[in-house]
Structures are given as structure tokens and as C-alpha cells.
Design an enzyme around this catalytic site. Structure first.
Site, PDB file in Angstrom:
ATOM      1  N   ARG A 224       0.857  -1.187   0.000  1.00 43.34           N
ATOM      2  CA  ARG A 224       0.000   0.000   0.000  1.00 43.34           C
ATOM      3  C   ARG A 224       0.899   1.243   0.000  1.00 43.34           C
ATOM      4  O   ARG A 224       1.973   1.238   0.601  1.00 43.34           O
ATOM      5  CB  ARG A 224      -0.883   0.044   1.253  1.00 43.34           C
ATOM      6  CG  ARG A 224      -2.029  -0.942   1.237  1.00 43.34           C
ATOM      7  CD  ARG A 224      -3.142  -0.547   0.254  1.00 43.34           C
ATOM      8  NE  ARG A 224      -4.232  -1.502   0.237  1.00 43.34           N
ATOM      9  CZ  ARG A 224      -4.352  -2.498  -0.655  1.00 43.34           C
ATOM     10  NH1 ARG A 224      -3.459  -2.664  -1.605  1.00 43.34           N
ATOM     11  NH2 ARG A 224      -5.395  -3.311  -0.612  1.00 43.34           N
ATOM     12  N   HIS A 272      -0.694   0.611  -9.813  1.00 42.75           N
ATOM     13  CA  HIS A 272      -1.404  -0.304  -8.900  1.00 42.75           C
ATOM     14  C   HIS A 272      -1.965  -1.512  -9.662  1.00 42.75           C
ATOM     15  O   HIS A 272      -3.167  -1.777  -9.629  1.00 42.75           O
ATOM     16  CB  HIS A 272      -2.529   0.450  -8.158  1.00 42.75           C
ATOM     17  CG  HIS A 272      -2.952  -0.241  -6.891  1.00 42.75           C
ATOM     18  ND1 HIS A 272      -3.314   0.436  -5.753  1.00 42.75           N
ATOM     19  CD2 HIS A 272      -3.074  -1.558  -6.579  1.00 42.75           C
ATOM     20  CE1 HIS A 272      -3.645  -0.430  -4.812  1.00 42.75           C
ATOM     21  NE2 HIS A 272      -3.501  -1.653  -5.286  1.00 42.75           N
TER      22      HIS A 272
HETATM   23  N1  LIG Z   1      -0.718  -3.725  -5.193  1.00 41.18           N
HETATM   24  C1  LIG Z   1      -1.624  -4.649  -5.381  1.00 41.18           C
HETATM   25  O1  LIG Z   1      -2.120  -4.807  -6.507  1.00 41.18           O
HETATM   26  C2  LIG Z   1      -2.021  -5.536  -4.232  1.00 41.18           C
HETATM   27  C3  LIG Z   1      -2.806  -6.668  -4.527  1.00 41.18           C
HETATM   28  C4  LIG Z   1      -3.144  -7.523  -3.492  1.00 41.18           C
HETATM   29  C5  LIG Z   1      -2.719  -7.265  -2.192  1.00 41.18           C
HETATM   30  N2  LIG Z   1      -1.963  -6.154  -1.936  1.00 41.18           N
HETATM   31  C6  LIG Z   1      -1.503  -5.880  -0.569  1.00 41.18           C
HETATM   32  O2  LIG Z   1      -0.727  -6.990  -0.111  1.00 41.18           O
HETATM   33  C7  LIG Z   1      -1.047  -7.199   1.273  1.00 41.18           C
HETATM   34  C8  LIG Z   1      -0.644  -8.600   1.690  1.00 41.18           C
HETATM   35  O3  LIG Z   1      -1.543  -9.554   1.127  1.00 41.18           O
HETATM   36  P1  LIG Z   1      -1.564 -11.089   1.611  1.00 41.18           P
HETATM   37  O4  LIG Z   1      -2.723 -11.726   0.976  1.00 41.18           O
HETATM   38  O5  LIG Z   1      -0.219 -11.698   1.427  1.00 41.18           O
HETATM   39  O6  LIG Z   1      -1.821 -10.882   3.185  1.00 41.18           O
HETATM   40  P2  LIG Z   1      -1.738 -11.962   4.346  1.00 41.18           P
HETATM   41  O7  LIG Z   1      -1.893 -13.343   3.794  1.00 41.18           O
HETATM   42  O8  LIG Z   1      -2.666 -11.497   5.408  1.00 41.18           O
HETATM   43  O9  LIG Z   1      -0.230 -11.843   4.869  1.00 41.18           O
HETATM   44  C9  LIG Z   1       0.240 -10.734   5.570  1.00 41.18           C
HETATM   45  C10 LIG Z   1       1.655 -11.033   6.053  1.00 41.18           C
HETATM   46  O10 LIG Z   1       2.170  -9.849   6.687  1.00 41.18           O
HETATM   47  C11 LIG Z   1       2.644 -10.193   7.982  1.00 41.18           C
HETATM   48  N3  LIG Z   1       2.484  -9.063   8.908  1.00 41.18           N
HETATM   49  C12 LIG Z   1       1.372  -8.368   9.197  1.00 41.18           C
HETATM   50  N4  LIG Z   1       1.624  -7.422  10.119  1.00 41.18           N
HETATM   51  C13 LIG Z   1       2.949  -7.525  10.411  1.00 41.18           C
HETATM   52  C14 LIG Z   1       3.800  -6.844  11.287  1.00 41.18           C
HETATM   53  N5  LIG Z   1       3.384  -5.839  12.063  1.00 41.18           N
HETATM   54  N6  LIG Z   1       5.095  -7.217  11.341  1.00 41.18           N
HETATM   55  C15 LIG Z   1       5.559  -8.248  10.577  1.00 41.18           C
HETATM   56  N7  LIG Z   1       4.788  -8.938   9.714  1.00 41.18           N
HETATM   57  C16 LIG Z   1       3.499  -8.577   9.640  1.00 41.18           C
HETATM   58  C17 LIG Z   1       1.795 -11.371   8.422  1.00 41.18           C
HETATM   59  O11 LIG Z   1       2.446 -12.072   9.458  1.00 41.18           O
HETATM   60  P3  LIG Z   1       1.802 -13.422  10.088  1.00 41.18           P
HETATM   61  O12 LIG Z   1       1.841 -14.431   8.971  1.00 41.18           O
HETATM   62  O13 LIG Z   1       2.711 -13.778  11.179  1.00 41.18           O
HETATM   63  O14 LIG Z   1       0.412 -13.061  10.496  1.00 41.18           O
HETATM   64  C18 LIG Z   1       1.678 -12.149   7.109  1.00 41.18           C
HETATM   65  O15 LIG Z   1       2.811 -12.957   6.915  1.00 41.18           O
HETATM   66  C19 LIG Z   1      -2.537  -6.892   1.342  1.00 41.18           C
HETATM   67  O16 LIG Z   1      -2.932  -6.574   2.663  1.00 41.18           O
HETATM   68  C20 LIG Z   1      -2.682  -5.725   0.394  1.00 41.18           C
HETATM   69  O17 LIG Z   1      -2.543  -4.511   1.088  1.00 41.18           O
HETATM   70  C21 LIG Z   1      -1.604  -5.296  -2.934  1.00 41.18           C
END
Ligand SMILES: NC(=O)c1ccc[n+]([C@@H]2O[C@H](COP(=O)([O-])OP(=O)(O)OC[C@H]3O[C@@H](n4cnc5c(N)ncnc54)[C@H](OP(=O)(O)O)[C@@H]3O)[C@@H](O)[C@H]2O)c1
Length: 309
Positions: A224, A272
Site C-alpha cells: 500500500r 497499482h
Molecule cells: N498492489 C496490489 O495490486 C495488491 C494486490 C493484493 C494485495 N496487496 C496488498 O498486499 C497485502 C498482503 O496480502 P496477503 O494476501 O499476502 O496478506 P496476508 O496473507 O494477510 O499476509 C500478511 C503477512 O504480513 C505479515 N504481517 C502483518 N503485520 C505484520 C507486522 N506488524 N510485522 C511483521 N509482519 C506482519 C503477516 O504475518 P503473520 O503471517 O505472522 O500473520 C503475514 O505474513 C494486502 O494486505 C494488500 O494490502 C496489494
């Protein structure tokens, strides 16, 4: 009872088409044509107007149109009792990994410089940055980060990951928690941000973080825009602490015309697109959750609102 799509900035026709194709009996409405607010049981949303959901007293599920839920969680009037779900789809992880791998390879093989040489008809071989010297640090080892870590590791890049709770991923050195952040950063020659946006991660790509990376590091942000302190990135690139950046997300989107990122030769800007939600691929899990909601079964991909992701 009805299903509402609330996505003011998006074209919704494709969603209606693919959702209806799976269950033509569902009464799908598109905001702002809501009809009787008491009919709404299920809301599929992206960037809904804050306060909107408290109008629907029979609402039983709020579903994000994408993987992120920061656009939902930030609503101060979110009805606390209504469960929130998000999208988890292999095609999104594949798409995100492709972008990250491209960003890494484009940087290591210096394709930007060759494109620029080509425009001047210049034959100028350069020594590539070796994969073995380019330790990749991935912030966030969830659905997207884990897939990217595996794919980069398969290309023989040394890969390190950082998450909130400990992980065990073949071929990836994993760190967890705030205490491990500094050592994780000190090893990351290329830093990729795949974190959800939460109060803990907002602004995490800042001056201090950049100066904990090896000098001349490269940053890829696909999470983000609010993870990044944009002026700190510009200063770090100007000073040479960072060798450049590849950015897909921004504080303000679309990126304003006069933004300095557009013209900085060390910064790649994309609009994006690193991982889009494909309605055709995602509609089945949304409809599945709709039926689960109707029959009182546990919802798929439920979000922990307290944790924020
Ligand atoms: N640019 C784009 O087109 C696009 C598209 C899709 C998604 N995104 C972004 O990508 C993000 C991630 O997606 P995802 O599906 O991979 O999410 P996810 O499966 O919820 O994974 C989030 C990861 O971040 C870690 N995390 C969260 N808070 C943390 C902290 N304070 N310190 C260290 N690690 C932390 C989590 O740790 P744990 O595993 O230990 O909980 C987990 O490993 C989304 O939330 C979204 O904002 C962007």
C-alpha cells in the site's frame, strides 16, 4: 433479501455478470441503487463510503473485493458484529510473484539502462548484479509474500522473510517480530514490501528503515502507498543510500501529474497493477461465502478485525 456491491470507483458490470452466472437467483444490487436497505444481507465492497454499512441492519457479511481489507477496517462506523472476509486466490499470488520477480530481474539485469542505451543506439555491455549477491528481504510472508519468496528462491536468489509470527518456508530464512526487524533489514539488498496496511505497518518504509538496509539497496513496494514515506524514499535515492525503487502503490492514487516520482530515472512507477482481482476467478469464492452466510456455515477467508488483516 439481497446482495450489494459497493465499489464507487470501480466498473462493476463484470462482477455482476460472473456472480449472476453462478447463481441467477441472487438479487444483486449495485450501490447507490440499494433499494430497501433492510434487504441487504451481504456486501461486496472496495472503498465504500465510511458509515455506509451501519445503514444495513440485516447485514451478515462484509466481503472485500481484494486481498487487502484496510479500506474496510479504517471505517470508524464499521458494525462490530458483522464478519469481514477477503479474497484469497492463487491467481493473485501468481500475479504478485510475477511482478516481484520482474522487478528484481529488471533491476539485477539493468534493463532500464539498456532501454535507455537503445534509444541512443548505444552498445554498452554492463556486468549484471549476481543473484547470489542480491539477498532479497520480503516483508510479509502471507499468501503473496510466501509465494514470491518461493519463486525467487527457486531462481537461486538468497531469500529472507519477515512476518509477525514465526514461519518455516523451505529455502527461505525467516525472521519474526519487531525485535528481528533490524537484522532482517541489515541483510536485505533488495527489500520487497508485501505487508497489510495496519497501524503497526503504516510508514514502515521510512528514513530509518532505509538506513538499516545495506548501502545501495533497492526497494519494491507492492503493498500500500501508506507503507512508504515518499519524501524519505526520494531523499534516500538522492543520497545513494538506495539505488532505486520500483513502486506500484502510492500515497495518492492516481499519482499526481506533478509528483517527482514520475521523472526520477531511478524510480519505476506502475499504476497499482501488481496483482489485480479477476472477477471470473474470484466470483466462485464470493458466491460460496454468500451461500455459507445464508446457511449459517463458517465463512471462508475471514479477517481478524482486531489484528487488522
Ligand atoms: N498492489 C496490489 O495490486 C495488491 C494486490 C493484493 C494485495 N496487496 C496488498 O498486499 C497485502 C498482503 O496480502 P496477503 O494476501 O499476502 O496478506 P496476508 O496473507 O494477510 O499476509 C500478511 C503477512 O504480513 C505479515 N504481517 C502483518 N503485520 C505484520 C507486522 N506488524 N510485522 C511483521 N509482519 C506482519 C503477516 O504475518 P503473520 O503471517 O505472522 O500473520 C503475514 O505474513 C494486502 O494486505 C494488500 O494490502 C496489494
Amino acid at each position: 433479501m439481497a446482495f450489494l456491491i459497493v465499489a464507487p470507483d470501480m466498473k462493476t458490470a463484470s462482477w455482476v455478470k460472473h456472480l449472476s452466472a453462478l447463481d441467477s437467483a441472487i438479487d444483486i444490487r449495485v450501490w447507490p441503487q440499494v433499494g430497501n436497505a433492510d434487504d441487504i444481507e451481504f456486501a461486496l465492497c472496495w472503498n465504500h463510503p465510511p458509515g455506509e454499512f451501519k445503514k444495513y441492519k440485516n447485514l451478515k457479511c462484509i466481503a472485500s473485493l481484494g486481498a487487502g481489507v484496510d479500506h474496510i477496517v479504517r471505517d470508524p462506523d464499521l458494525p462490530a458484529a458483522v464478519p469481514v472476509t477477503r479474497v484469497v486466490e492463487p491467481s493473485m499470488a501468481q500475479s504478485m510473484s510475477e511482478y516481484a520477480v520482474l522487478g528484481v530481474l529488471n533491476y539485477c539485469r539493468q534493463f532500464d539502462l539498456y532501454r535507455s542505451d537503445q534509444s541512443q543506439k548505444k552498445w554498452q555491455p554492463r556486468i549484471p548484479l549476481l543473484a547470489a549477491d542480491m539477498r532479497i528481504g520480503i516483508m510479509g510472508l502471507g499468501q503473496l509474500g510466501k509465494d514470491t519468496a518461493k519463486k525467487l528462491s527457486n531462481l537461486d536468489f538468497p531469500v529472507t522473510g519477515w512476518s509477525q509470527t514465526p514461519k518455516d518456508i523451505d529455502g527461505v530464512k525467516c525472521f519474526a517480530g519487531e525485535d528481528a526487524l533490524d537484522v532482517f533489514l541489515s541483510r536485505s539488498r533488495i527489500l520487497i514490501c508485501m505487508l497489510p496496511l495496519t497501524p503497526k505497518t503504516r510508514g514502515i518504509l521510512n528514513h530509518e528503515t532505509f538506513h538499516k538496509l545495506p548501502a545501495g539497496a533497492y526497494v519494491i513496494n507492492v503493498a500500500r502507498g501508506q507503507h512508504l514515506v515518499e519524501k524519505d524514499l526520494l531523499a534516500a535515492v538522492d543520497s545513494g543510500q538506495l539505488d532505486g525503487a520500483c513502486l506500484d502503490v502510492f500515497e495518492v492514487e492516481p499519482l499526481p501529474e506533478n509528483h517527482p516520482f514520475w521523472s526520477n530515472p531511478k524510480i519505476i512507477v506502475t499504476p497499482h497493477i501488481s496483482s489485480l482481482t479477476y472477477p471470473k476467478a474470484v466470483a466462485p469464492q464470493i458466491i460460496d461465502n454468500y451461500h455459507r452466510m445464508k446457511s449459517g456455515k463458517a465463512l471462508l477467508h475471514r479477517v481478524d478485525i482486531k489484528r487488522g488483516y
